[in-house]
Design a protein around this motif. Structure first.
Motif, PDB file in Angstrom:
ATOM      1  N   PRO A 150      26.232  58.156  58.358  1.00 17.42           N
ATOM      2  CA  PRO A 150      26.735  59.146  59.087  1.00 17.42           C
ATOM      3  C   PRO A 150      25.941  60.057  59.996  1.00 17.42           C
ATOM      4  CG  PRO A 150      27.164  58.832  56.598  1.00 17.42           C
ATOM      5  CD  PRO A 150      26.207  57.854  57.023  1.00 17.42           C
ATOM      6  N   SER A 155      31.261  67.565  63.732  1.00 14.96           N
ATOM      7  CA  SER A 155      32.534  66.969  63.879  1.00 14.96           C
ATOM      8  C   SER A 155      33.065  67.610  65.293  1.00 14.96           C
ATOM      9  CB  SER A 155      33.326  67.056  62.729  1.00 14.96           C
ATOM     10  OG  SER A 155      32.936  66.579  61.749  1.00 14.96           O
ATOM     11  N   GLU A 172      32.096  57.160  62.949  1.00 17.39           N
ATOM     12  CA  GLU A 172      31.541  58.310  63.534  1.00 17.39           C
ATOM     13  C   GLU A 172      31.770  58.548  64.868  1.00 17.39           C
ATOM     14  OE1 GLU A 172      28.815  60.218  61.511  1.00 17.39           O
ATOM     15  OE2 GLU A 172      30.702  59.784  60.328  1.00 17.39           O
ATOM     16  N   ARG A 175      34.821  60.596  64.590  1.00 19.01           N
ATOM     17  CA  ARG A 175      34.301  62.060  63.934  1.00 19.01           C
ATOM     18  C   ARG A 175      33.789  63.080  64.861  1.00 19.01           C
ATOM     19  NH1 ARG A 175      30.287  64.637  61.676  1.00 19.01           N
ATOM     20  NH2 ARG A 175      28.886  62.985  62.020  1.00 19.01           N
TER      21      ARG A 175
END
Length: 281
Positions: A150, A155, A172, A175
């Motif tokens: 991550p 975000s 990812e 996001r």
């Protein structure tokens, strides 16, 4: 080109502590979060946010970075760089462009040259590569990170995510992109550098690669457009060696012995696919 500050404000605002996920501030030559986690900036301008090692053979070596700098500096991928910049300019505006697997920052710097109000964040697992990226453009910040983990990025922070010959982490990508964000994935097409296969192992591209790419990203993205770039270039002997050494084969020096015998130029094929994806909600 040198930078006026270690990290651009927009990059600092987007970065998150990799240990607790909280925003960071710049305190002298270190990033610090409210939980008192601290990450020193290297003298070259990048910050290493990794809190664990990476497997051997993952990060580019000094020899691979030197070969890439020399090869890209010769201009052989200049048309690709310009095409990436043109596509990105239509989507990024004055937003943040995150280059996932940025290497030396060659493509991200080209994008920022086209977008005078945008800022770039270069993410890569190779600190040696990011030493170069951190100095590639004054509006570029660089952070060492393993793309499979991550990301230490807020975000919805990015207008565009670039992914050029690098690992693809679809969740990812999704996001960190804002709702109207764009993902641009660049990959080799079948036949890329195929003429060099007799000298050393080079990437043999699966003819169904694009189909597999779309399927891998389909949970989070829809394909908006795709175009190819194919050209023939003549490489000098040292450029041939650099072209092979800067890629995955560079992790296996025992496979490069035949390159010492290269004494003549060669005409080779450059073939790339550029895929634009829109973020699904």
């Amino acid at each position: 080109m040198t930078r006026p500050a270690p990290l651009p404000d927009a990059v600092l605002a987007a970065l998150r502590c990799p240990l607790c996920g909280r925003p960071c501030t710049l305190d002298g030559r270190a990033l610090r979060c409210p939980s008192r986690h601290s990450f020193d900036l290297a003298k070259q301008g990048y910050v290493n946010l990794l809190h664990a090692g990476v497997p051997a053979g993952t990060a580019d070596t000094a020899e691979m970075v030197a070969a890439r700098m020399a090869f890209l500096g010769a201009g052989h991928y200049a048309r690709l760089r310009d095409l990436i910049a043109g596509i990105t300019a239509e989507a990024a505006g004055d937003g943040l462009v995150v280059d996932a697997g940025a290497g030396t920052g060659y493509y991200l710097a080209g994008v920022l040259d086209r977008l005078p109000e945008a800022t770039g964040l270069a993410l890569d697992v190779s600190a040696l590569a990011l030493r170069r990226a951190a100095k590639a453009h004054p509006r570029l910040g660089a952070a060492v990170w393993n793309l499979w983990e991550p990301w230490p990025v807020a975000s919805g922070a990015a207008a565009v995510v670039l992914n050029v010959f690098a690992p693809r982490n679809g969740p990812e990508f999704h996001r960190v992109l804002r709702p109207d964000g764009t993902l641009l994935v660049v990959s080799p097409e079948r036949g890329h550098l195929a003429e060099l296969a007799s000298l050393a192992p080079v990437l043999d591209v699966d003819e169904r690669k694009e189909e597999r790419l779309d399927a891998a990203l389909s949970a989070h993205f829809a394909l908006a457009s795709r175009e190819g770039l194919r050209e023939r270039v003549t490489l000098k002997p040292q450029e041939i060696r650099d072209a092979v050494r800067m890629g995955p084969t560079g992790h296996h020096p025992e496979r490069l012995t035949a390159l010492a015998d290269v004494t003549e130029p060669a005409e080779v094929t450059l073939a790339f696919s550029l895929s634009v994806y829109r973020r699904k909600t």
